[in-house]
Structures are given as structure tokens and as C-alpha cells.
Scaffold this motif. Structure first.
Motif, PDB file in Angstrom:
ATOM      1  N   ALA A 368       2.078  -9.732 -14.952  1.00 32.51           N
ATOM      2  CA  ALA A 368       2.867  -9.282 -13.814  1.00 32.51           C
ATOM      3  C   ALA A 368       3.307 -10.517 -13.036  1.00 32.51           C
ATOM      4  O   ALA A 368       2.474 -11.336 -12.666  1.00 32.51           O
ATOM      5  CB  ALA A 368       2.049  -8.366 -12.919  1.00 32.51           C
ATOM      6  N   VAL A 369       4.613 -10.648 -12.820  1.00 32.22           N
ATOM      7  CA  VAL A 369       5.137 -11.800 -12.090  1.00 32.22           C
ATOM      8  C   VAL A 369       5.520 -11.349 -10.684  1.00 32.22           C
ATOM      9  O   VAL A 369       6.335 -10.451 -10.511  1.00 32.22           O
ATOM     10  CB  VAL A 369       6.358 -12.408 -12.811  1.00 32.22           C
ATOM     11  N   VAL A 370       4.909 -11.960  -9.680  1.00 34.69           N
ATOM     12  CA  VAL A 370       5.134 -11.551  -8.292  1.00 34.69           C
ATOM     13  C   VAL A 370       5.923 -12.631  -7.565  1.00 34.69           C
ATOM     14  O   VAL A 370       5.496 -13.785  -7.524  1.00 34.69           O
ATOM     15  CB  VAL A 370       3.785 -11.333  -7.569  1.00 34.69           C
ATOM     16  N   PRO A 371       7.080 -12.275  -7.013  1.00 34.33           N
ATOM     17  CA  PRO A 371       7.880 -13.293  -6.318  1.00 34.33           C
ATOM     18  C   PRO A 371       7.175 -13.810  -5.066  1.00 34.33           C
ATOM     19  O   PRO A 371       6.409 -13.091  -4.428  1.00 34.33           O
ATOM     20  CB  PRO A 371       9.160 -12.545  -5.940  1.00 34.33           C
ATOM     21  N   ALA A 372       7.445 -15.057  -4.733  1.00 33.55           N
ATOM     22  CA  ALA A 372       6.842 -15.673  -3.544  1.00 33.55           C
ATOM     23  C   ALA A 372       7.386 -15.003  -2.293  1.00 33.55           C
ATOM     24  O   ALA A 372       8.568 -14.702  -2.208  1.00 33.55           O
ATOM     25  CB  ALA A 372       7.175 -17.159  -3.525  1.00 33.55           C
ATOM     26  N   LEU A 373       6.501 -14.759  -1.335  1.00 39.02           N
ATOM     27  CA  LEU A 373       6.951 -14.243  -0.047  1.00 39.02           C
ATOM     28  C   LEU A 373       7.229 -15.425   0.868  1.00 39.02           C
ATOM     29  O   LEU A 373       6.697 -16.508   0.671  1.00 39.02           O
ATOM     30  CB  LEU A 373       5.872 -13.368   0.583  1.00 39.02           C
ATOM     31  N   ALA A 374       8.067 -15.181   1.871  1.00 37.59           N
ATOM     32  CA  ALA A 374       8.410 -16.286   2.771  1.00 37.59           C
ATOM     33  C   ALA A 374       7.204 -16.725   3.600  1.00 37.59           C
ATOM     34  O   ALA A 374       6.960 -17.900   3.769  1.00 37.59           O
ATOM     35  CB  ALA A 374       9.565 -15.879   3.664  1.00 37.59           C
ATOM     36  N   GLY A 375       6.437 -15.776   4.101  1.00 43.94           N
ATOM     37  CA  GLY A 375       5.321 -16.155   4.973  1.00 43.94           C
ATOM     38  C   GLY A 375       3.984 -15.795   4.367  1.00 43.94           C
ATOM     39  O   GLY A 375       3.915 -15.204   3.301  1.00 43.94           O
ATOM     40  N   ASP A 376       2.922 -16.184   5.056  1.00 47.51           N
ATOM     41  CA  ASP A 376       1.589 -15.791   4.615  1.00 47.51           C
ATOM     42  C   ASP A 376       1.360 -14.322   4.936  1.00 47.51           C
ATOM     43  O   ASP A 376       2.000 -13.758   5.802  1.00 47.51           O
ATOM     44  CB  ASP A 376       0.529 -16.616   5.352  1.00 47.51           C
ATOM     45  N   VAL A 377       0.402 -13.744   4.207  1.00 49.82           N
ATOM     46  CA  VAL A 377       0.075 -12.342   4.436  1.00 49.82           C
ATOM     47  C   VAL A 377      -1.126 -12.271   5.365  1.00 49.82           C
ATOM     48  O   VAL A 377      -2.161 -12.847   5.079  1.00 49.82           O
ATOM     49  CB  VAL A 377      -0.281 -11.668   3.101  1.00 49.82           C
ATOM     50  N   HIS A 378      -0.951 -11.609   6.537  1.00 52.43           N
ATOM     51  CA  HIS A 378      -2.151 -11.429   7.350  1.00 52.43           C
ATOM     52  C   HIS A 378      -2.244 -10.075   8.005  1.00 52.43           C
ATOM     53  O   HIS A 378      -2.807  -9.942   9.066  1.00 52.43           O
ATOM     54  CB  HIS A 378      -2.351 -12.550   8.358  1.00 52.43           C
ATOM     55  N   ASP A 379      -1.657  -9.075   7.393  1.00 55.19           N
ATOM     56  CA  ASP A 379      -1.935  -7.729   7.892  1.00 55.19           C
ATOM     57  C   ASP A 379      -1.837  -6.744   6.728  1.00 55.19           C
ATOM     58  O   ASP A 379      -1.427  -7.099   5.622  1.00 55.19           O
ATOM     59  CB  ASP A 379      -0.976  -7.350   9.022  1.00 55.19           C
ATOM     60  N   LEU A 380      -2.226  -5.513   7.001  1.00 59.09           N
ATOM     61  CA  LEU A 380      -2.226  -4.514   5.935  1.00 59.09           C
ATOM     62  C   LEU A 380      -0.815  -4.290   5.410  1.00 59.09           C
ATOM     63  O   LEU A 380      -0.622  -4.054   4.219  1.00 59.09           O
ATOM     64  CB  LEU A 380      -2.813  -3.195   6.452  1.00 59.09           C
ATOM     65  N   GLU A 381       0.178  -4.376   6.322  1.00 59.58           N
ATOM     66  CA  GLU A 381       1.554  -4.161   5.893  1.00 59.58           C
ATOM     67  C   GLU A 381       1.938  -5.205   4.835  1.00 59.58           C
ATOM     68  O   GLU A 381       2.566  -4.881   3.832  1.00 59.58           O
ATOM     69  CB  GLU A 381       2.477  -4.242   7.122  1.00 59.58           C
ATOM     70  N   GLY A 382       1.542  -6.443   5.065  1.00 59.11           N
ATOM     71  CA  GLY A 382       1.810  -7.511   4.101  1.00 59.11           C
ATOM     72  C   GLY A 382       1.109  -7.242   2.777  1.00 59.11           C
ATOM     73  O   GLY A 382       1.695  -7.428   1.703  1.00 59.11           O
ATOM     74  N   LEU A 383      -0.132  -6.797   2.844  1.00 59.79           N
ATOM     75  CA  LEU A 383      -0.884  -6.486   1.625  1.00 59.79           C
ATOM     76  C   LEU A 383      -0.212  -5.335   0.872  1.00 59.79           C
ATOM     77  O   LEU A 383      -0.133  -5.341  -0.355  1.00 59.79           O
ATOM     78  CB  LEU A 383      -2.321  -6.095   1.972  1.00 59.79           C
ATOM     79  N   ARG A 384       0.272  -4.363   1.637  1.00 56.22           N
ATOM     80  CA  ARG A 384       0.952  -3.215   1.039  1.00 56.22           C
ATOM     81  C   ARG A 384       2.189  -3.696   0.279  1.00 56.22           C
ATOM     82  O   ARG A 384       2.476  -3.241  -0.821  1.00 56.22           O
ATOM     83  CB  ARG A 384       1.363  -2.288   2.177  1.00 56.22           C
ATOM     84  N   ARG A 385       2.898  -4.638   0.903  1.00 59.56           N
ATOM     85  CA  ARG A 385       4.114  -5.168   0.268  1.00 59.56           C
ATOM     86  C   ARG A 385       3.755  -5.866  -1.038  1.00 59.56           C
ATOM     87  O   ARG A 385       4.410  -5.683  -2.057  1.00 59.56           O
ATOM     88  CB  ARG A 385       4.788  -6.168   1.217  1.00 59.56           C
ATOM     89  N   ILE A 386       2.695  -6.692  -1.003  1.00 59.12           N
ATOM     90  CA  ILE A 386       2.262  -7.392  -2.211  1.00 59.12           C
ATOM     91  C   ILE A 386       1.850  -6.375  -3.277  1.00 59.12           C
ATOM     92  O   ILE A 386       2.205  -6.515  -4.456  1.00 59.12           O
ATOM     93  CB  ILE A 386       1.046  -8.298  -1.906  1.00 59.12           C
ATOM     94  N   GLY A 387       1.122  -5.354  -2.855  1.00 65.06           N
ATOM     95  CA  GLY A 387       0.716  -4.309  -3.795  1.00 65.06           C
ATOM     96  C   GLY A 387       1.926  -3.673  -4.454  1.00 65.06           C
ATOM     97  O   GLY A 387       1.951  -3.439  -5.661  1.00 65.06           O
ATOM     98  N   GLY A 388       2.955  -3.414  -3.641  1.00 62.39           N
ATOM     99  CA  GLY A 388       4.186  -2.828  -4.163  1.00 62.39           C
ATOM    100  C   GLY A 388       4.853  -3.757  -5.171  1.00 62.39           C
ATOM    101  O   GLY A 388       5.291  -3.319  -6.240  1.00 62.39           O
ATOM    102  N   LEU A 389       4.902  -5.044  -4.846  1.00 63.12           N
ATOM    103  CA  LEU A 389       5.515  -6.021  -5.753  1.00 63.12           C
ATOM    104  C   LEU A 389       4.734  -6.116  -7.058  1.00 63.12           C
ATOM    105  O   LEU A 389       5.308  -6.231  -8.143  1.00 63.12           O
ATOM    106  CB  LEU A 389       5.578  -7.398  -5.079  1.00 63.12           C
ATOM    107  N   LEU A 390       3.397  -6.051  -6.947  1.00 58.26           N
ATOM    108  CA  LEU A 390       2.548  -6.103  -8.142  1.00 58.26           C
ATOM    109  C   LEU A 390       2.847  -4.919  -9.052  1.00 58.26           C
ATOM    110  O   LEU A 390       2.934  -5.062 -10.273  1.00 58.26           O
ATOM    111  CB  LEU A 390       1.077  -6.048  -7.723  1.00 58.26           C
ATOM    112  N   ALA A 391       2.982  -3.746  -8.442  1.00 55.95           N
ATOM    113  CA  ALA A 391       3.237  -2.541  -9.225  1.00 55.95           C
ATOM    114  C   ALA A 391       4.636  -2.586  -9.830  1.00 55.95           C
ATOM    115  O   ALA A 391       4.844  -2.230 -10.991  1.00 55.95           O
ATOM    116  CB  ALA A 391       3.070  -1.311  -8.349  1.00 55.95           C
TER     117      ALA A 391
END
Lengths: 395, 338
Positions: A368-391
Motif C-alpha cells: 500500500a503506497v500512502v502519499p505524504a501529507l503536508a503536516g504532521d498528524v496530531h489528532d484523530l481526524e488526521g489519523l482518520r485521513r491516514i486510515g482512509g488513504l491506507l484503505a
């Protein structure tokens, strides 16, 4: 560090020049599969392992599973957002999880986990003696490899508890950020070779009765060590080893249990990497090592991938254009845009090449290739976004 | 004039993935001015130096690696005028055997130690001993033991060190050993080592990226080093994105107000075949880039506010090969790090 058996391993190449590729890693299928009970994320430092682990755990929880995520050293703000900045070595519920499942999180306290094992294994008196020994203190708080081992010990504990109480049906584990991230695989063997080693047996000899092992050679050694390290050093060491010997049976048994737990069908290893030569080389090492130990590898996550450019303008063409503009002395903005584009194209091409090489050597690994996000992840919303990208990467 | 002319030992640390091995290698090349000898050491058993310089895996022993970066006024007067970079891969087992041999001439006892598994024991399990052995060898390379006959006296030593999270523990040999050996020669020797590591002859440089987590780790690392009175060197900001757009253009790219018509005509003037997809793509890339640059600038301001010299190295789109290492070395030298 114990001598790694892997130093002598032969590399596993592709079986044929055009081996069939495994394709994309279907993260949602993995999370939805009720048989998946443990997910271990491993990989070298700085590749976003902790974030991936947390994102997977959150996604699984929001899809209805009862999840606990065990992290090693999360970034402060990520830890805060999950409510685990306090190091109390117990899973705590994460608030803000949507859906029917739930998510607990904890941060590993290496020393505390080690202490707990000692207390559980030894008589109160012996435990006290061990906990106060300077060798134990140094070993439990600083020894490279302890962290890896304790992460696995904690995993074993949580798993045993969860089986009894039914609190969790999925445990996601982050591993320590080091080259030795897979050292936990060697932990049972290393403990055995340490405590069965000739030196330790010699140190134990006086405590074990007849001093027939006290050979002339050993006298030489103790003399030499006393000369170099001082007599107290040797005495502390001897106390430590003697004390540890009594609890060792328990240690070994637990380490072996955890090892078989990792090999079991319900476990899925995910190797995390970034599209960099070093990180992918480490990933290759992990993949080879896992397959050698018969550990169930679910796939590779490549984080921080550069997004592919939308237009097909080649890097050379863009640079040539930028050069012409510079020569003519106008169009600085357009020239800048072209140079940026060329840089982006080169980066993407390079990353693609690196991934291709990995895939050629390890065609069996779903990715699974996940594109780089512009900023660091530090909240659940960010984690949710990463989870979505992973899926998404698996679709 | 280098910012660190007083330092003999350059320790390069950084969070995993920030490229500290690359920076350590580039720094070694940069320090190897004309006629100088520089030793580049690694202690993590990864053979990163060998890979970086494309040579066979390094043994426990000092090896000539390559020539240093030429000075501006070097006129090609032959190889002997160039600096030299040597490499040393330090492993704890070999360091212990060498140490025992150098100091104790243990003879039969030394062999017995090996035979009885003490060497393996000491380097695998005995806590802290491993770090002390590794840093002890680094110390020996800096101070050169008179018993080490015929050894090269280096003008500078660069250590590709353990990551930021472990660096204080690694160098704080006094503390590591102090708890275990309260008297005896080991204690004396670790005190001597601490004297070097805490003196201005040592500079501990930290490598970071312009991202929140590595910058935070750098801040924490600096605080921890200072607490232990270990001398903080510079901060090397690695993998900096290209600076191809002006501040105005970056702001416009972020706001989505880049002048489409003007850029279209500029591109045409540059001989580029313009399509709507191309312009959309370029604008999209510019926006993403500008957003990241803004985040980078925030972090750069934090780094610059740390009160230590900072050096910047660009991200190399094509990756870092030997040529790129020299290029990076040149940039470090230009900025006064070497």
C-alpha cells in the motif's frame, strides 16, 4: 546484542524473472477479518510507523472492532490527542471514536513492564533483591534490546488478558524504532544462550554448591575482572545473575509463548517503510527475516510517497524551458514552476524505481503506497485521513 | 574559518530517517581540507559508510576511504595536496579485545576471557558496557594511545552516532559506568573520556528535517545534552525543499491567485507547449509545494531560534550518490561548518 542468526542467511530472490506480483494491500479486508487478532507494525525509524499503527487501530475501531493499540514512543501531540501522555502502562480509552467499536491506547513503559515480570516470577524477597541490583537497573532501563523484548512481553500480557475478559478482539502493536526492531524474534534464544552460557554458569557455580567448576581458568578470569572492574562490580554481577537464574524459567517460557503467538494465524505483520533506499533496504531485511521465521507477513506500507504530477511534461523538457526563460531574463514565475515540476517528476521517478526494485525482489508482498501529507498528524481526524488513504491504496 | 575549528571530535546525531549518515559523510569530506586527515567512524553495525562510498564492507581497522573535498584555491597540484578521509567501523567485541590487549596485556587471561564467553557476555548483556567500548574506541582515535604504535594522528574525527534519543546515554559514559564500577581503572578511564566529551574539543551536531517531530526531538535532544554538560554543536537542516519560487509567488500559489494568462504566455515564451492540463498541474504542484514550504518556514524559524549555528542542505531529487556527497560537503564548507 546476541549474534544474529540472520547474518548468515542467504537472500531470497524472485523465483522467476517475471514473478507474479501480489498487487495492492487490502487494508480494510485485513481489518474486517475477524481472524486478525494481532497486527504488528515494524520498520526502521522515521517512516511513520507509530502513525500507521494508530491510524489502522482507529480505522478498525470505527469499523466496529474492539481494539487496543500499543505504542512505543509516539510524538507528544499524537499521544495527547489519544489521551496517553501519562505513562501508566495500562490501556486507556481513546475518546472521540465514532461508530460501534472502541479503541484503547497505551504507551509502553519498558522498565515498569520488566519490573512487573520480575515481581510476577520471583518470590517477594528475591524480587526485591533483583529490583535493587545496579545491573538490573541498568539492564531494565537502558539495555538495547530490552525495549523490543518488553514490547513483546506486554503484547503477550494484553493478549492473555483479552482472551480471558474478551475486552479486545484486535491488538495493534508498534515496534521500537531501531535496526534491532526484530530483535524480539531472537529474545527467547538470546535469553537462553545468555543464561546457559558458560560464563554465567561459572558465575553461578559457587551458589550451586560444589566448587568443582572453579577451575584455574575461572580464577584467572575473576582476577582479571576484579583488576579491571573492581571487586564490587563482580559481586553485584554475581548477585544479579544468581537472582535472575531463579526467575529465568518463567522468562523463557513467556518469551517462547509470545514467539508462538506471533507465528500463529491470527497475527499479521505489516512492514512500514518510506520510499528511500535505506528504509526499503531495512524493509527487505524485515521481509526476509519474517519469512525465515515463519511469521505471517500481511504486506508493506510505503508512507510519505511523493504525489505523482498531473501533467506528462518530462523533467528534461521542463528544465530546458526554465533554462530558456532564465536566459531571456523574464518569466521568473513560470521558470520557477517548471523547475518545481522537474524536481517533482524526478522525485517520483526515483521513488517509483526504488519500489519497483523492491517488488522485483519480493513479488509476494502486497503493498500500500500512502502519499505524504503536508503536516504532521496530531489528532484523530488526521489519523482518520491516514486510515482512509491506507484503505484507498488497496483499491 | 570554520565555526568549529576548536573541535577535534564531531559527533553527528539525529532522529531516524533524517539522514545523519549522509551528513556525517559529507562533513568528513568537508573537514578534509588540503593535507588533513579525517576519520569517519560508525558504531551501529550497519555498514552505512561502505554503502555510501560504494566500497566493500569495512573491517575493524582504519581504512583509507577517499580524498577530501578540494579547496577553492587547489589548483590540481596532485593528489598529495588533497585531504584524506579514512573510515573505521567499530564493533564492541573487537574494541574490547583491543582494549584488553592495549592496557592489560592479559596474555593467557585475555584468551581465557574469550574462551569462557566473557567477551560475548560483556558486549551483549552487560549494560552500558557496549556503549563504553564503542565510545572508548572513538576516544582512542581522538587522543591516540601511545601504545597504539604507528597510528595516524587525525586532524578531525567524525562519528556517525546513535540517534538523538540515545546520544546522551551513549556519550555519558561516566554515568553509565559510574553506577556499576565505582572504583578501579575503568572508572578512571571513563572519567578521562567524559573530560573529552564535555570539552570544547567535542561538538555534537544534530540533523533534522523541517518537520514537527524531528524538530521537537532536536529541541529535546539539545536540552538533554546541555543538562549533561555535553557540548552542543550545530543543527544541520537536511532535505530542504527547493527554493524556486519567490515569497510573493508562494503566497499567490497558496491563495490560488497566480496569474494564469501571464504564466501561460511566459511558458509559451519558454518554448513549452501549453495545455490546460499542464497549467492545472503546475498550479496544483505549486500550491502543494507552497503549503509545505509554509510549514517548513515555521519549523525553520523554530530551528533558527534555538541559538545554535544552523546549516541547510537541499533535498536531492535524484538521491545521494558519491558525487552528491561532495556537493553537500561543499555546501557545508560554504556555510562555515568545516
Amino acid at each position: 546484542m546476541a549474534r544474529r542468526t540472520t547474518e548468515h542467511q542467504t537472500r531470497v530472490g524472485p523465483t522467476s524473472p517475471r514473478a507474479r506480483r501480489a498487487g495492492a494491500l487490502d487494508v480494510d479486508a485485513l481489518l474486517a477479518d475477524q481472524r486478525t487478532g494481532i497486527i504488528v507494525c515494524c520498520g526502521s525509524g522515521g517512516v511513520g510507523k507509530t502513525t500507521s499503527a494508530a491510524a489502522l487501530a482507529l480505522r478498525a475501531a470505527e469499523q466496529g472492532r474492539k481494539v487496543v493499540v500499543l505504542t512505543i514512543d509516539p510524538a507528544r501531540r499524537l499521544a495527547q490527542s489519544m489521551g496517553i501522555e501519562a505513562l501508566d502502562n495500562t490501556p486507556r480509552p481513546v475518546t472521540g471514536v465514532q461508530g460501534s467499536g472502541r479503541l484503547d491506547a497505551m504507551m509502553l513503559d519498558m522498565k515498569r513492564t520488566f519490573d512487573e515480570v520480575v515481581v510476577a516470577q520471583a518470590s517477594p524477597e528475591k524480587a526485591k533483591q533483583i529490583l535493587a541490583n545496579p545491573f538490573y537497573i541498568a539492564l531494565s532501563s537502558s539495555f538495547a534490546g530490552t525495549q523490543e523484548y518488553m514490547a513483546m512481553e506486554k503484547l503477550g500480557q494484553i493478549h492473555r488478558d483479552a482472551k480471558k475478559t474478551g475486552d479486545y478482539d484486535l491488538i495493534v502493536v508498534d515496534t521500537p524504532p531501531s535496526r534491532s526492531a526484530l530483535d524480539f524474534l531472537d529474545a527467547p534464544e538470546r535469553l537462553s544462550s545468555f543464561l546457559d552460557g558458560r560464563f554465567v554458569r561459572l558465575m553461578l557455580a559457587p551458589a550451586r554448591g560444589p566448587a568443582k567448576l572453579m577451575t584455574a581458568g575461572f580464577g584467572l578470569i575473576t582476577n582479571a575482572m576484579t583488576k579491571i572492574l573492581g571487586a564490587q562490580f563482580l559481586k553485584d554481577l554475581q548477585t544479579f545473575i544468581t537472582a535472575l537464574d531463579t526467575v529465568f524459567g518463567g522468562f523463557r517460557q513467556r518469551a517462547q509463548q509470545t514467539y508462538s503467538l506471533l507465528q500463529a494465524d491470527g497475527t499479521a505483520f505489516l512492514v512500514v517503510a518510506a520510499p528511500e533506499p535505506d528504509a526499503l533496504r531495512e524493509a527487505a531485511y524485515f521481509v526476509e527475516r519474517l519469512s525465515e521465521d515463519g511469521m505471517p507477513l500481511a504486506g508493506l506500507i510505503v508512507n510519505r510517497a511523493s504525489p505523482a504530477p498531473e501533467s506528462s511534461l518530462a523533467a528534461e523538457e521542463a528544465l530546458a524551458g526554465a533554462g530558456r526563460l532564465r536566459r531571456d531574463g523574464n518569466g521568473a514565475t513560470a521558470a520557477g514552476l517548471l523547475r518545481l515540476h522537474a524536481d517533482q517528476v524526478r522525485l517520483v521517478e526515483r521513488e517509483h524505481g526504488l519500489r519497483e526494485r523492491f517488488a522485483t525482489a519480493h513479488p509476494q508482498v502486497p503493498t500500500a503506497v500512502v502519499p505524504a501529507l503536508a503536516g504532521d498528524v496530531h489528532d484523530l481526524e488526521g489519523l482518520r485521513r491516514i486510515g482512509g488513504l491506507l484503505a484507498e491504496a488497496g483499491r | 574559518m570554520s565555526d568549529w575549528s576548536e573541535a577535534r571530535l564531531h559527533v553527528v546525531t539525529g532522529k531516524g530517517g533524517t539522514g545523519k549518515s549522509t551528513v556525517a559523510s559529507a562533513l568528513a569530506l568537508a573537514l578534509a581540507h588540503r593535507g588533513k586527515n579525517v576519520l569517519l567512524c560508525e558504531v551501529e553495525g550497519r555498514q552505512g559508510i561502505a554503502r555510501m562510498f560504494d566500497v566493500d564492507p569495512l573491517p575493524y581497522g582504519e581504512r583509507r576511504l577517499t580524498t577530501g573535498l578540494p579547496d577553492h584555491d587547489d589548483t590540481g597540484g596532485g593528489k598529495e595536496t588533497l585531504g584524506r578521509v579514512h573510515a573505521l567501523h567499530i564493533d564492541a567485541e573487537s574494541a574490547l579485545l583491543e582494549y584488553l590487549d592495549m592496557y592489560y596485556r592479559l596474555g593467557r587471561a585475555g584468551k581465557a576471557l574469550d574462551r569462557f564467553g566473557v567477551i560475548e557476555f560483556a558486549t551483549t548483556i552487560a549494560p552500558g558496557v557496549r556503549d563504553v567500548l564503542l565510545s572508548g574506541k572513538v576516544y582512542e582515535a581522538v587522543e591516540r594511545n601511545s601504545r597504539n604504535k604507528g597510528a595516524i594522528d587525525y586532524d578531525a574525527i567524525v562519528l556517525d552516532a546513535p540517534p538523538t534519543g540515545r546520544i546522551t546515554q551513549f556519550l555519558n559514559v561516566g554515568g553509565e559506568v559510574g553506577g556499576l564500577a565505582k572504583v578501579g581503572p575503568i572508572k578512571t578511564q571513563s572519567d578521562t573520556m567524559m573530560k573529552l566529551f564535555q570539552s570544547p574539543r567535542t561538538a555534537i551536531h544534530l540533523v533534522t528535517l523541517l518537520e514537527e517531530m524531528p524538530v521537537q526531538e532536536t529541541i529535546d535532544g539539545i536540552a538533554e545534552l546541555r543538562r549533561e554538560k555535553l557540548p552542543v554543536g550545530g543543527v544541520v537542516v537536511n532535505l530542504v525543499r527547493p527554493r524556486d519560487l519567490s515569497d510573493d509567488d508562494l503566497a499567490a500559489a497558496r491563495a490560488g491567485t497566480l496569474d494564469r494568462e501571464q504564466i501561460e504566455s511566459e511558458l509559451k515564451a519558454g518554448g513549452i507547449e501549453v495545455t490546460p492540463t499542464l497549467i492545472d498541474g503546475l498550479f496544483h504542484e505549486a500550491r502543494e509545494h507552497a503549503e509545505r514550504r509554509a510549514l517548513e518556514d515555521e519549523q525553520l524559524a523554530v530551528v533558527r531560534g534555538l541559538g545554535v549555528p544552523t546549516y541547510e542542505l537541499p533535498r536531492m531529487a535524484g538521491g545521494v550518490d558519491l558525487g552528491a556527497l561532495y556537493e553537500l560537503a561543499g555546501l557545508l564548507r560554504e556555510q562555515g561548518m568545516a
